[in-house]
Design a protein around this motif. Sequence first.
Motif, PDB file in Angstrom:
ATOM      1  N   ASN A  68      25.249  62.201  -5.592  1.00 38.43           N
ATOM      2  CA  ASN A  68      24.056  61.925  -4.789  1.00 38.43           C
ATOM      3  C   ASN A  68      23.816  60.429  -4.617  1.00 38.43           C
ATOM      4  N   HIS A  69      24.094  59.668  -5.679  1.00 42.83           N
ATOM      5  CA  HIS A  69      23.946  58.214  -5.592  1.00 42.83           C
ATOM      6  C   HIS A  69      24.918  57.643  -4.556  1.00 42.83           C
ATOM      7  N   ALA A  70      26.141  58.141  -4.541  1.00 43.73           N
ATOM      8  CA  ALA A  70      27.139  57.672  -3.573  1.00 43.73           C
ATOM      9  C   ALA A  70      26.709  58.004  -2.150  1.00 43.73           C
ATOM     10  N   VAL A  71      26.184  59.200  -1.943  1.00 41.94           N
ATOM     11  CA  VAL A  71      25.721  59.594  -0.600  1.00 41.94           C
ATOM     12  C   VAL A  71      24.619  58.652  -0.131  1.00 41.94           C
ATOM     13  N   GLU A  72      23.647  58.381  -0.983  1.00 41.06           N
ATOM     14  CA  GLU A  72      22.531  57.510  -0.600  1.00 41.06           C
ATOM     15  C   GLU A  72      22.997  56.078  -0.350  1.00 41.06           C
ATOM     16  N   ALA A  73      23.894  55.574  -1.189  1.00 39.88           N
ATOM     17  CA  ALA A  73      24.393  54.206  -1.014  1.00 39.88           C
ATOM     18  C   ALA A  73      25.193  54.073   0.278  1.00 39.88           C
ATOM     19  N   ILE A  74      26.046  55.024   0.554  1.00 36.46           N
ATOM     20  CA  ILE A  74      26.850  54.986   1.781  1.00 36.46           C
ATOM     21  C   ILE A  74      25.970  55.152   3.003  1.00 36.46           C
ATOM     22  N   ALA A  75      24.978  56.013   2.928  1.00 39.02           N
ATOM     23  CA  ALA A  75      24.052  56.190   4.058  1.00 39.02           C
ATOM     24  C   ALA A  75      23.308  54.896   4.349  1.00 39.02           C
ATOM     25  N   ALA A  76      22.890  54.190   3.313  1.00 37.15           N
ATOM     26  CA  ALA A  76      22.166  52.930   3.503  1.00 37.15           C
ATOM     27  C   ALA A  76      23.060  51.880   4.157  1.00 37.15           C
ATOM     28  N   VAL A  77      24.281  51.776   3.696  1.00 38.42           N
ATOM     29  CA  VAL A  77      25.212  50.805   4.264  1.00 38.42           C
ATOM     30  C   VAL A  77      25.579  51.192   5.700  1.00 38.42           C
ATOM     31  N   ALA A  78      25.778  52.468   5.942  1.00 34.38           N
ATOM     32  CA  ALA A  78      26.102  52.931   7.300  1.00 34.38           C
ATOM     33  C   ALA A  78      24.944  52.654   8.258  1.00 34.38           C
ATOM     34  N   ARG A  79      23.720  52.892   7.807  1.00 32.18           N
ATOM     35  CA  ARG A  79      22.544  52.613   8.641  1.00 32.18           C
ATOM     36  C   ARG A  79      22.478  51.129   8.984  1.00 32.18           C
ATOM     37  N   ASP A 107      24.040  62.815   6.928  1.00 34.20           N
ATOM     38  CA  ASP A 107      25.040  63.883   7.023  1.00 34.20           C
ATOM     39  C   ASP A 107      26.459  63.319   7.080  1.00 34.20           C
ATOM     40  N   ALA A 108      26.654  62.219   7.805  1.00 38.29           N
ATOM     41  CA  ALA A 108      27.973  61.587   7.864  1.00 38.29           C
ATOM     42  C   ALA A 108      28.363  61.048   6.486  1.00 38.29           C
ATOM     43  N   ALA A 109      27.409  60.448   5.786  1.00 38.39           N
ATOM     44  CA  ALA A 109      27.676  59.934   4.435  1.00 38.39           C
ATOM     45  C   ALA A 109      28.035  61.086   3.494  1.00 38.39           C
ATOM     46  N   LEU A 110      27.326  62.182   3.603  1.00 35.61           N
ATOM     47  CA  LEU A 110      27.607  63.355   2.773  1.00 35.61           C
ATOM     48  C   LEU A 110      29.028  63.864   3.029  1.00 35.61           C
ATOM     49  N   GLN A 111      29.419  63.958   4.301  1.00 38.95           N
ATOM     50  CA  GLN A 111      30.770  64.421   4.628  1.00 38.95           C
ATOM     51  C   GLN A 111      31.825  63.465   4.061  1.00 38.95           C
ATOM     52  N   PHE A 112      31.540  62.165   4.150  1.00 35.89           N
ATOM     53  CA  PHE A 112      32.473  61.169   3.631  1.00 35.89           C
ATOM     54  C   PHE A 112      32.642  61.318   2.118  1.00 35.89           C
ATOM     55  N   VAL A 113      31.545  61.461   1.401  1.00 34.87           N
ATOM     56  CA  VAL A 113      31.612  61.612  -0.059  1.00 34.87           C
ATOM     57  C   VAL A 113      32.303  62.927  -0.428  1.00 34.87           C
ATOM     58  N   ARG A 114      32.038  63.975   0.311  1.00 34.09           N
ATOM     59  CA  ARG A 114      32.730  65.249   0.062  1.00 34.09           C
ATOM     60  C   ARG A 114      34.232  65.087   0.221  1.00 34.09           C
ATOM     61  N   LYS A 115      34.628  64.370   1.274  1.00 35.76           N
ATOM     62  CA  LYS A 115      36.054  64.154   1.519  1.00 35.76           C
ATOM     63  C   LYS A 115      36.682  63.340   0.394  1.00 35.76           C
ATOM     64  N   LEU A 116      36.006  62.259   0.001  1.00 39.03           N
ATOM     65  CA  LEU A 116      36.545  61.415  -1.064  1.00 39.03           C
ATOM     66  C   LEU A 116      36.636  62.138  -2.401  1.00 39.03           C
ATOM     67  N   SER A 117      35.590  62.908  -2.716  1.00 37.79           N
ATOM     68  CA  SER A 117      35.542  63.562  -4.025  1.00 37.79           C
ATOM     69  C   SER A 117      36.354  64.853  -4.069  1.00 37.79           C
ATOM     70  N   GLY A 118      36.609  65.423  -2.916  1.00 40.27           N
ATOM     71  CA  GLY A 118      37.355  66.674  -2.878  1.00 40.27           C
ATOM     72  C   GLY A 118      36.514  67.879  -3.233  1.00 40.27           C
ATOM     73  N   SER A 119      35.193  67.725  -3.203  1.00 42.05           N
ATOM     74  CA  SER A 119      34.342  68.871  -3.515  1.00 42.05           C
ATOM     75  C   SER A 119      33.120  68.886  -2.604  1.00 42.05           C
ATOM     76  N   THR A 120      32.695  70.089  -2.269  1.00 43.26           N
ATOM     77  CA  THR A 120      31.515  70.223  -1.418  1.00 43.26           C
ATOM     78  C   THR A 120      30.239  70.249  -2.229  1.00 43.26           C
ATOM     79  N   LYS A 121      30.353  70.686  -3.469  1.00 41.42           N
ATOM     80  CA  LYS A 121      29.188  70.723  -4.350  1.00 41.42           C
ATOM     81  C   LYS A 121      29.637  70.237  -5.725  1.00 41.42           C
ATOM     82  N   PRO A 122      29.090  69.121  -6.169  1.00 44.11           N
ATOM     83  CA  PRO A 122      29.538  68.576  -7.455  1.00 44.11           C
ATOM     84  C   PRO A 122      29.024  69.398  -8.635  1.00 44.11           C
ATOM     85  N   SER A 123      29.704  69.261  -9.747  1.00 40.69           N
ATOM     86  CA  SER A 123      29.228  69.901 -10.974  1.00 40.69           C
ATOM     87  C   SER A 123      27.943  69.208 -11.419  1.00 40.69           C
ATOM     88  N   LYS A 124      27.218  69.837 -12.320  1.00 43.39           N
ATOM     89  CA  LYS A 124      25.986  69.228 -12.845  1.00 43.39           C
ATOM     90  C   LYS A 124      26.277  67.854 -13.456  1.00 43.39           C
TER      91      LYS A 124
END
Length: 88
Positions: A46-57, A22-39
Amino acid sequence: MCRNIKTLFNFEPPATNDEVHDAALQFVRKLSGSTKPSKRNEHAFNHAVEAIAAVARELIDTLETAQEPRNREEEAAKAKARSALRFA
């Protein structure tokens, strides 16, 4: 920085994978400026969220401290008190 991203280190019980995600998701949302990306950007988002979550863990799991673990309920009560003062 994003106010919704909370400190996850040195808590008892430790941060869950869901909290880290959830923290990674919030971070990516903040960086990208969008809460839901386009298709078109969904895979990169999603790749950025997973990569950041792994590094944060990894970061949370490898950090060390001599301080006692914080209590989640006490920290929540402190945050609620600060909020009450701020918005009173």
